[in-house]
Design an enzyme around this catalytic site. Structure first.
Site, PDB file in Angstrom:
ATOM      1  N   HIS A  69      16.332  -6.484  28.716  1.00  0.00           N
ATOM      2  CA  HIS A  69      16.876  -7.842  28.746  1.00  0.00           C
ATOM      3  C   HIS A  69      15.977  -8.805  29.511  1.00  0.00           C
ATOM      4  O   HIS A  69      16.069 -10.015  29.335  1.00  0.00           O
ATOM      5  CB  HIS A  69      18.308  -7.847  29.310  1.00  0.00           C
ATOM      6  CG  HIS A  69      18.428  -7.664  30.790  1.00  0.00           C
ATOM      7  ND1 HIS A  69      18.842  -6.483  31.379  1.00  0.00           N
ATOM      8  CD2 HIS A  69      18.213  -8.531  31.806  1.00  0.00           C
ATOM      9  CE1 HIS A  69      18.888  -6.644  32.684  1.00  0.00           C
ATOM     10  NE2 HIS A  69      18.507  -7.870  32.973  1.00  0.00           N
ATOM     11  N   ASP A  83      18.685  -0.242  27.577  1.00  0.00           N
ATOM     12  CA  ASP A  83      18.123  -1.356  28.346  1.00  0.00           C
ATOM     13  C   ASP A  83      16.873  -0.936  29.122  1.00  0.00           C
ATOM     14  O   ASP A  83      16.656  -1.356  30.254  1.00  0.00           O
ATOM     15  CB  ASP A  83      19.162  -1.941  29.291  1.00  0.00           C
ATOM     16  CG  ASP A  83      18.835  -3.374  29.704  1.00  0.00           C
ATOM     17  OD1 ASP A  83      17.949  -3.987  29.070  1.00  0.00           O
ATOM     18  OD2 ASP A  83      19.442  -3.878  30.663  1.00  0.00           O
ATOM     19  N   SER A 120      16.299  -7.152  38.175  1.00  0.00           N
ATOM     20  CA  SER A 120      16.353  -6.318  36.970  1.00  0.00           C
ATOM     21  C   SER A 120      14.988  -5.720  36.655  1.00  0.00           C
ATOM     22  O   SER A 120      13.997  -6.444  36.554  1.00  0.00           O
ATOM     23  CB  SER A 120      16.834  -7.146  35.783  1.00  0.00           C
ATOM     24  OG  SER A 120      18.153  -7.574  35.958  1.00  0.00           O
TER      25      SER A 120
END
Length: 418
Positions: A67, A96, A166
């Site tokens: 993402h 992911d 992230s």
């Protein structure tokens, strides 16, 4: 006495040896921070899009969250004043995880923890780039192992994770990589998650299998980009039709205790327009209408849901209707629903319009269809329904019994796993 003294010394030596490899936070940061880089992405006009993190796992190879790369036409990795161009090598948006490669990159990879070594209660450290602050260290414990995948659980941690974290690393006290920090529950405080490193070994094969089912050339690149967006945890992921193996993730909050729990509905069967989640524990129509929820993982969101669910696509502001139904738990619900105005809400990092629906009424214990008013309870609920997604993205419910609160809960959409 000598024997006891010697036994005590022996135990002390063994205990010390078992902890000798644990590092102080400053030493751990020195050991592994060079392997955690910032990621910057750009659109086709070279305008900045997103910031994230990536971890060096092999010579010239780093891994990040897919993402982070969603919608990007190009991206770079950066540490201090050093910047390298990078390219996508292995995408696995369902988990992911995306592996990227960098030419002429000689930074040593971080050490990996042994498979299956993560355990609840151990000290962990997150290193990433929250809010663009490069190489930030946060400390916490591994607070849970959650069923995010059949092969290995998601790692729940109290180590702080913020936007930009992230794709960063979650390390054990020896400086070994346990997982890739992925997301934190919205307003979740210390409720944060990492993808386990056990998935890294399967990245090439899973990426190859995914790409073999896609068209070649520019169309393939566009498909991968869209798939990465669908796996990003944003609302765009839910707008894409669900497929077998996809999972919708919410966070359930008990507002009386403050306990927050991930709730995952994994799609494991499709029969025409009927979708079955969690082995039949939740059944929906393809348009999002609820058929049944015999396993109420989402608390009141599931156990008190009316036929069809808490929202529907044909709602207009000012609409009202009355509901009288009995749940599988043999509780009779008499509720009045009122549709409010549409308003914007941030869903998975994306602003979308939602419609507010207020519910008010009573719940009765039921036996043979006759309500037992001696155990009646006042019920109030509010659902925020996204027409675009065809489902409720936030739900508040409360039960009051004779002047006391019997339950107060919230369910909030987090992301879709593809």
């Amino acid at each position: 006495m000598k024997r006891v003294h010697r036994a005590f010394i022996s135990l002390a030596v063994v205990f010390a040896a078992g902890n000798a490899s644990a590092l102080e936070p400053d030493a751990l940061f020195t050991k592994v921070s060079g392997g955690v880089w910032a990621v910057r992405t750009f659109d086709a006009q070279e305008r900045p899009l997103r910031a994230g993190s990536a971890v060096v796992i092999a010579p010239g190879r780093l891994v990040t969250n897919c993402h982070v790369l969603a919608k990007a036409s190009s991206f770079v990795i950066r540490q201090d004043n050093v910047t390298y161009g990078a390219t996508l090598e292995y995408p696995d948006p369902a988990r992911d995880l995306c592996q990227i490669k960098v030419a002429n990159f000689s930074v040593a990879p971080v050490p990996l923890a042994p498979a299956g070594s993560a355990h609840v209660g151990q000290r962990v450290y997150a290193i990433g780039n929250p809010l663009g602050l490069e190489n930030t260290l946060s400390e916490g414990i591994l607070s849970g192992l959650r069923g995010g995948d059949s092969q290995a659980p998601l790692l729940q941690t109290t180590a702080a994770i913020s936007p930009g974290s992230s794709g960063g690393g979650l390390f054990d006290s020896e400086g070994r990589l346990l997982g890739i920090t992925s997301f934190g529950a919205r307003d979740g405080g210390s409720l944060n998650f990492a993808v386990p490193i056990e998935f890294l070994a399967e990245l090439p094969a899973r990426a190859k299998a995914m790409l073999e089912t896609r068209p070649s050339g520019p169309a393939a690149a566009e498909t991968v980009r869209k798939t990465a967006e669908a796996g990003s945890g944003g609302a765009a992921g839910l707008a894409v039709p669900l497929h077998r193996g996809d999972a919708i993730e919410y966070v359930h909050t008990d507002k009386l205790t403050g306990i927050r729990t991930p709730v995952i509905y994994r799609l494991d069967r499709i029969d025409g327009d009927v979708l079955s989640f969690n082995g039949g524990g939740r059944i929906e129509k393809a348009d999002g209408r609820l058929v049944s929820a015999p396993s109420p993982l989402g608390g009141l969101f599931d156990s008190s849901a009316p036929p069809g669910g808490w929202g529907r696509k044909d709602m207009q502001p000012g609409m009202r209707w009355h509901l009288d139904y009995t749940t599988r738990g043999r509780q009779r619900h008499e509720l009045d629903a009122t549709v409010g105005e549409e308003r914007p809400m941030h869903i998975g990092g994306t602003e979308m319009n939602v419609t507010r629906v207020a519910y008010e009424g009573w719940i009765y214990g039921a036996y043979g269809g006759a309500p037992l008013t001696t155990i009646s309870a006042r019920f109030t609920g509010t659902a925020w329904y996204s027409v675009e997604l065809g489902r409720v993205v936030k739900f508040d419910g409360e039960i009051q019994r004779t002047g006391s609160v019997g339950g107060s809960e919230t369910m909030e959409f987090v992301r879709i796993q593809r």
